[in-house]
Scaffold this active site. Structure first.
Site, PDB file in Angstrom:
ATOM      1  N   HIS A   8       0.832  -1.212   0.000  1.00 28.65           N
ATOM      2  CA  HIS A   8       0.000   0.000   0.000  1.00 28.65           C
ATOM      3  C   HIS A   8       0.865   1.260   0.000  1.00 28.65           C
ATOM      4  O   HIS A   8       0.499   2.272  -0.592  1.00 28.65           O
ATOM      5  CB  HIS A   8      -0.945  -0.006   1.207  1.00 28.65           C
ATOM      6  CG  HIS A   8      -0.224  -0.176   2.508  1.00 28.65           C
ATOM      7  ND1 HIS A   8       0.350  -1.375   2.871  1.00 28.65           N
ATOM      8  CD2 HIS A   8       0.052   0.692   3.523  1.00 28.65           C
ATOM      9  CE1 HIS A   8       0.930  -1.242   4.057  1.00 28.65           C
ATOM     10  NE2 HIS A   8       0.770   0.002   4.464  1.00 28.65           N
ATOM     11  N   CYS A  64       7.809   0.109  -1.929  1.00 32.21           N
ATOM     12  CA  CYS A  64       7.017   0.192  -0.694  1.00 32.21           C
ATOM     13  C   CYS A  64       7.210   1.607  -0.148  1.00 32.21           C
ATOM     14  O   CYS A  64       7.591   2.504  -0.907  1.00 32.21           O
ATOM     15  CB  CYS A  64       7.398  -0.905   0.295  1.00 32.21           C
ATOM     16  SG  CYS A  64       9.099  -0.893   0.878  1.00 32.21           S
ATOM     17  N   GLY A  65       6.916   1.833   1.118  1.00 40.56           N
ATOM     18  CA  GLY A  65       7.027   3.183   1.655  1.00 40.56           C
ATOM     19  C   GLY A  65       8.464   3.690   1.581  1.00 40.56           C
ATOM     20  O   GLY A  65       8.732   4.799   1.119  1.00 40.56           O
ATOM     21  N   THR A  66       9.391   2.864   2.036  1.00 44.70           N
ATOM     22  CA  THR A  66      10.811   3.244   2.049  1.00 44.70           C
ATOM     23  C   THR A  66      11.634   2.503   0.996  1.00 44.70           C
ATOM     24  O   THR A  66      12.770   2.899   0.725  1.00 44.70           O
ATOM     25  CB  THR A  66      11.432   2.894   3.409  1.00 44.70           C
ATOM     26  OG1 THR A  66      11.278   1.472   3.610  1.00 44.70           O
ATOM     27  CG2 THR A  66      10.762   3.650   4.542  1.00 44.70           C
ATOM     28  N   GLY A  67      11.121   1.407   0.492  1.00 40.80           N
ATOM     29  CA  GLY A  67      11.895   0.525  -0.395  1.00 40.80           C
ATOM     30  C   GLY A  67      12.721  -0.488   0.390  1.00 40.80           C
ATOM     31  O   GLY A  67      13.258  -1.440  -0.184  1.00 40.80           O
ATOM     32  N   ILE A  68      12.817  -0.280   1.692  1.00 40.40           N
ATOM     33  CA  ILE A  68      13.697  -1.139   2.508  1.00 40.40           C
ATOM     34  C   ILE A  68      13.116  -2.545   2.660  1.00 40.40           C
ATOM     35  O   ILE A  68      13.803  -3.546   2.451  1.00 40.40           O
ATOM     36  CB  ILE A  68      13.954  -0.493   3.892  1.00 40.40           C
ATOM     37  CG1 ILE A  68      14.719   0.814   3.721  1.00 40.40           C
ATOM     38  CG2 ILE A  68      14.730  -1.457   4.793  1.00 40.40           C
ATOM     39  CD1 ILE A  68      14.820   1.655   5.002  1.00 40.40           C
ATOM     40  N   GLY A  69      11.838  -2.623   3.011  1.00 40.42           N
ATOM     41  CA  GLY A  69      11.212  -3.941   3.181  1.00 40.42           C
ATOM     42  C   GLY A  69      11.258  -4.742   1.888  1.00 40.42           C
ATOM     43  O   GLY A  69      11.549  -5.950   1.900  1.00 40.42           O
ATOM     44  N   MET A  70      11.010  -4.071   0.777  1.00 42.40           N
ATOM     45  CA  MET A  70      11.049  -4.746  -0.524  1.00 42.40           C
ATOM     46  C   MET A  70      12.444  -5.270  -0.826  1.00 42.40           C
ATOM     47  O   MET A  70      12.613  -6.386  -1.309  1.00 42.40           O
ATOM     48  CB  MET A  70      10.606  -3.781  -1.628  1.00 42.40           C
ATOM     49  CG  MET A  70       9.122  -3.511  -1.651  1.00 42.40           C
ATOM     50  SD  MET A  70       8.213  -5.048  -1.918  1.00 42.40           S
ATOM     51  CE  MET A  70       6.597  -4.422  -2.305  1.00 42.40           C
ATOM     52  N   HIS A  97      27.702  -2.272 -12.327  1.00 39.47           N
ATOM     53  CA  HIS A  97      28.671  -2.955 -11.466  1.00 39.47           C
ATOM     54  C   HIS A  97      28.100  -4.193 -10.756  1.00 39.47           C
ATOM     55  O   HIS A  97      28.825  -5.152 -10.540  1.00 39.47           O
ATOM     56  CB  HIS A  97      29.203  -1.992 -10.395  1.00 39.47           C
ATOM     57  CG  HIS A  97      30.160  -0.974 -10.943  1.00 39.47           C
ATOM     58  ND1 HIS A  97      30.990  -0.228 -10.149  1.00 39.47           N
ATOM     59  CD2 HIS A  97      30.413  -0.578 -12.227  1.00 39.47           C
ATOM     60  CE1 HIS A  97      31.735   0.583 -10.911  1.00 39.47           C
ATOM     61  NE2 HIS A  97      31.376   0.401 -12.175  1.00 39.47           N
ATOM     62  N   HIS A 132      33.796  -6.983 -12.807  1.00 41.36           N
ATOM     63  CA  HIS A 132      32.570  -7.079 -12.002  1.00 41.36           C
ATOM     64  C   HIS A 132      31.968  -8.486 -12.042  1.00 41.36           C
ATOM     65  O   HIS A 132      31.244  -8.871 -11.124  1.00 41.36           O
ATOM     66  CB  HIS A 132      31.559  -6.028 -12.457  1.00 41.36           C
ATOM     67  CG  HIS A 132      32.116  -4.644 -12.380  1.00 41.36           C
ATOM     68  ND1 HIS A 132      32.436  -4.054 -11.180  1.00 41.36           N
ATOM     69  CD2 HIS A 132      32.465  -3.756 -13.351  1.00 41.36           C
ATOM     70  CE1 HIS A 132      32.939  -2.847 -11.408  1.00 41.36           C
ATOM     71  NE2 HIS A 132      32.978  -2.648 -12.718  1.00 41.36           N
TER      72      HIS A 132
HETATM   73  C1  RB5 Z   1       4.202   0.213   5.437  1.00 44.85           C
HETATM   74  O1  RB5 Z   1       3.680   1.077   6.388  1.00 44.85           O
HETATM   75  C2  RB5 Z   1       5.718   0.334   5.383  1.00 44.85           C
HETATM   76  O2  RB5 Z   1       6.278  -0.219   6.508  1.00 44.85           O
HETATM   77  C3  RB5 Z   1       6.253  -0.347   4.129  1.00 44.85           C
HETATM   78  O3  RB5 Z   1       5.685   0.235   2.999  1.00 44.85           O
HETATM   79  C4  RB5 Z   1       7.754  -0.265   3.905  1.00 44.85           C
HETATM   80  O4  RB5 Z   1       8.215   1.038   4.057  1.00 44.85           O
HETATM   81  C5  RB5 Z   1       8.554  -1.241   4.633  1.00 44.85           C
HETATM   82  O5  RB5 Z   1       9.782  -1.329   4.479  1.00 44.85           O
END
Ligand code: RB5
Length: 146
Positions: A8, A64-70, A97, A132
């Site tokens: 989301h 995702c919100g930050t891209g970190i979870g993805m 690279h 590389h």
């Molecule tokens: C959702 O609130 C948020 O945690 C998700 O989109 C993402 O940023 C996780 O890494």
């Protein structure tokens, strides 16, 4: 074929990326989510990253919100090199690279204009090979030995 996925927190930017890809004539498969209601990012990251690892898609874009979870999730899929990029230099380097096959971005981190520039640069950049290759092979060897 480009695998797309978001939760989301990345849904709106994924829709913008889809419009861009359509305009430019790229083919894509959208693994969801298909709405702004709260979902869990690993469900979408895993489906899209597996499609890339299995060869059904050549590359993937996950948001995702930050891209970190993805990026954390996609990098758990064997063979996947996912790069979290919020600037065009990193996006180009991640292809040249690191031979990254998955681009991750955060909708809450950057604006749509920059995100679409990143997508453009990332899709148009190619692996440089040479020294590389050896480095990427070391990652692949570790994955095989695990
Ligand atoms: C959702 O609130 C948020 O945690 C998700 O989109 C993402 O940023 C996780 O890494």
């Amino acid at each position: 074929m480009i695998a797309l996925g978001s939760d989301h927190g990345g849904f709106r930017l994924k829709e913008e990326v889809k419009k861009y890809l359509q305009e430019k004539g790229y083919q894509f498969r959208d693994f969801g989510t298909d709405k702004e209601g709260s979902v869990d990012y690993p469900d979408f990251a895993l489906q899209a990253a597996r499609a890339v690892a299995d060869g059904e898609c050549q590359v993937g874009i996950l948001i995702c919100g930050t891209g970190i979870g993805m990026s954390i999730t996609a990098n758990k899929v064997r063979g996947i090199r996912a790069a979290l990029c919020h600037d065009t230099f990193s996006a180009r380097m991640s292809r040249e690279h690191n031979d990254a096959q998955v681009l991750c971005m955060g909708q809450r981190v950057i604006g749509t204009g920059l995100a679409l520039d990143i997508v453009k640069v990332w899709l148009e950049s190619k692996f440089s090979g040479g020294r590389h290759c050896r480095r990427v092979e070391k990652i692949q060897n570790y994955e095989r030995e695990k």
